[in-house]
Design an enzyme around this catalytic site. Structure first.
Site, mmCIF file in Angstrom:
data_model
loop_
_atom_site.group_PDB
_atom_site.id
_atom_site.type_symbol
_atom_site.label_atom_id
_atom_site.label_comp_id
_atom_site.label_asym_id
_atom_site.label_seq_id
_atom_site.Cartn_x
_atom_site.Cartn_y
_atom_site.Cartn_z
ATOM 1 N N CYS A 3 37.167 -1.110 -35.759
ATOM 2 C CA CYS A 3 37.803 -0.774 -37.029
ATOM 3 C C CYS A 3 37.327 0.597 -37.529
ATOM 4 C CB CYS A 3 37.559 -1.883 -38.056
ATOM 5 S SG CYS A 3 38.691 -1.782 -39.452
ATOM 6 N N GLU B 90 35.674 -9.490 -33.309
ATOM 7 C CA GLU B 90 34.696 -10.486 -33.755
ATOM 8 C C GLU B 90 35.324 -11.517 -34.667
ATOM 9 O OE1 GLU B 90 35.113 -7.606 -35.063
ATOM 10 O OE2 GLU B 90 34.482 -7.484 -37.153
ATOM 11 N N HIS C 97 39.799 -6.412 -35.224
ATOM 12 C CA HIS C 97 38.453 -6.996 -35.258
ATOM 13 C C HIS C 97 38.301 -8.066 -34.184
ATOM 14 C CE1 HIS C 97 36.918 -5.193 -39.001
ATOM 15 N NE2 HIS C 97 38.198 -5.136 -39.333
#
Lengths: 208, 274
Positions: free
Chosen positions: A81, A190, A188
């Site tokens: 990001c 994650e 993202h």
């Protein structure tokens, strides 16, 4: 293998740490240049305001350490990001800020990138279309290529060869870049469940 | 417009005095139990995001809630939004350090709107969700009033005007609830959802009152919501978020496909970074 998450005070490194643990790594948090230089692999996360982030990177000495570790010593780095946006030369968010400058181009507001109708921030799951060598990070069928995006700014770069993937949000946007030992995503991983886990594992296995 | 991005299905966990509860008209009705069990379950069945909101009367359960957030973030590989009792940047830092990806403001923003700008400047607009609890009020220009303090204190602000103001202050998303619809199983207040969704250019998430999967589809189709949230309905239904997603997809809405995902919880050293 020592994986370090670069903590320059921008946003939620806890999510990244949790996801790296789940992917089998045991990450350390790097807040100083020494820890960055000692790592075999780096993750540059980031949510938040570009100006504050760019400044903190510079004053903490992390900026120079990253230059050294990644650009000179060729350590693989995953940018996430804001961590991808920081690769650009300039970030045009509430003024103008200097990025790492590893990629030519600017980071501009989505409205300035031609996204006129769609809601901004671009928030939610979107399909990512990889191209070229980046396919190694996006294995599996189409449903395995949806990732979570959450951003108001986007990278506009003339370096088409470095663009590793695109996503369409009214306009085609840069979803990932691949340049030397740097792989970075606008989305993202994650926070993208198993799809993100697969991508993080692919990064951990990557030997550029 | 709706074709360009997948609509989000969001599970909401309301934490009252340290326990996950169900609510009706903003009053807790019964305990559901552990937040962790609920999140493991949502995570497994491809919910798109999780909102966890602290709704206790006072701040006495703060530490317990922070532990819950920290525990959730270790299991939750979808975006986690945390709200409740946020009145300053310190609390935002506490929550983000505990693992929140976004934070939700409500009363704190009504009391001091500049808080929105402060958080956006530090953490970015995408981090700031403003939760608006509205109630019908014929004296307001839009017909709805924003209400603070867990639906108990009318703010005197018109809900639509407040939504427009929070956008101008830098909010990245609005979570929208109508107090009388909460837990009332009538579906969303579609008039309100449409009113706010059409008034602002940021994503709007509808919440409150979902009793069947049709209500989710209505929120998007008729309410023009970008994301749809529900709490109560997910708690006692087997595979509920998966079924909700499949129903939305069958109705023709673009959603992220369901993939079974068992969360592996690796052993890890007990290590506190902060």
């Amino acid at each position: 293998m020592k994986v370090a998450i670069v903590d320059y005070g921008a946003g939620n490194i806890e999510s990244v740490r949790n996801a790296l643990f789940a992917a089998g790594a045991e990450p350390v948090i790097a807040r100083d240049p020494e820890t960055v230089l000692a790592a075999d692999r780096l993750v540059l996360p980031g949510v938040g305001a570009a100006g504050a982030a760019a400044e903190r990177l510079a004053v903490s000495g992390l900026r120079d350490a990253l230059e050294d570790a990644v650009r000179r010593r060729g350590r693989p780095m995953l940018g996430i990001c804001l961590g991808m946006e920081l690769l650009a030369e300039r970030l045009l968010e509430f003024g103008e800020h200097r990025g790492l400058g590893w990629l030519p181009g600017d980071v501009v507001h989505l409205r300035d990138a031609g996204v006129a109708q769609a809601r901004v921030p671009h928030m939610g799951w979107n399909l990512v279309e990889p191209q070229g060598a980046a396919a190694r990070f996006f294995q599996g069928p189409e449903r395995m290529r949806t990732f979570y995006f959450c951003h108001s700014y986007t990278l506009v770069t003339p370096a088409g060869a470095a663009v590793a993937a695109r996503a369409t949000y009214e306009k085609p946007l840069v979803a990932a870049v691949l340049d030397g030992t740097v792989f970075a995503t606008q989305f993202h991983p994650e926070k993208s469940q198993i799809n993100g886990q697969n991508l993080i594992r692919a990064f951990l296995d990557w030997a550029p | 417009m709706s074709r360009i991005q997948k609509h989000r299905l969001i599970a909401t966990l309301l934490v009252f005095n340290g326990d996950v509860v169900q609510t009706r008209r903003f009053r807790p009705t019964n305990n559901v139990g552990s937040a962790f069990t609920a999140v493991d379950f949502f995570n497994t069945w491809t919910v798109d995001e999780i909102f966890v909101l602290e709704i206790s009367k006072d701040d006495a359960h703060r530490v317990r809630f922070e532990e819950i957030v920290e525990g959730l973030s270790r299991r939750c590989f979808v975006p986690l939004t945390v709200g409740g009792k946020i009145r300053d940047l310190d609390r935002v830092r506490t929550y983000t350090r505990a693992g929140a990806d976004k934070i939700a403001l409500n009363t704190g923003a009504l009391e001091r709107p500049a808080l929105i700008r402060e958080i956006a400047a530090q953490f970015g607009s995408q981090c700031v969700v403003v939760s608006i609890d509205a109630r019908r009020n014929a004296d307001m220009p839009s017909g709805y009033e924003a209400v603070g303090d867990r639906g108990r204190v009318p703010s005197g602000r018109d809900a639509r005007a407040w939504a427009e103001e929070v956008v101008s202050l830098g909010a990245g998303e609005i979570l929208l609830n109508e107090i009388e619809h909460d837990g009332d199983k009538r579906g969303y207040d579609l008039d309100l959802v449409r009113l706010i969704s059409d008034a602002v250019s940021i994503p709007v998430v509808a919440m409150g009152g979902v009793a069947n999967w049709d209500h989710l589809v209505d929120g998007v189709r008729q309410g023009h919501a970008h994301g749809v949230a529900a709490g109560n309905i997910f708690h006692y239904t087997e595979h509920s978020t998966k079924k909700a997603k499949e129903f939305m997809a069958a109705a023709g809405l673009p959603v992220r496909g369901t993939t079974f995902y068992k969360v592996a919880m690796p052993r890890r050293p007990a290590y506190r970074p902060f």
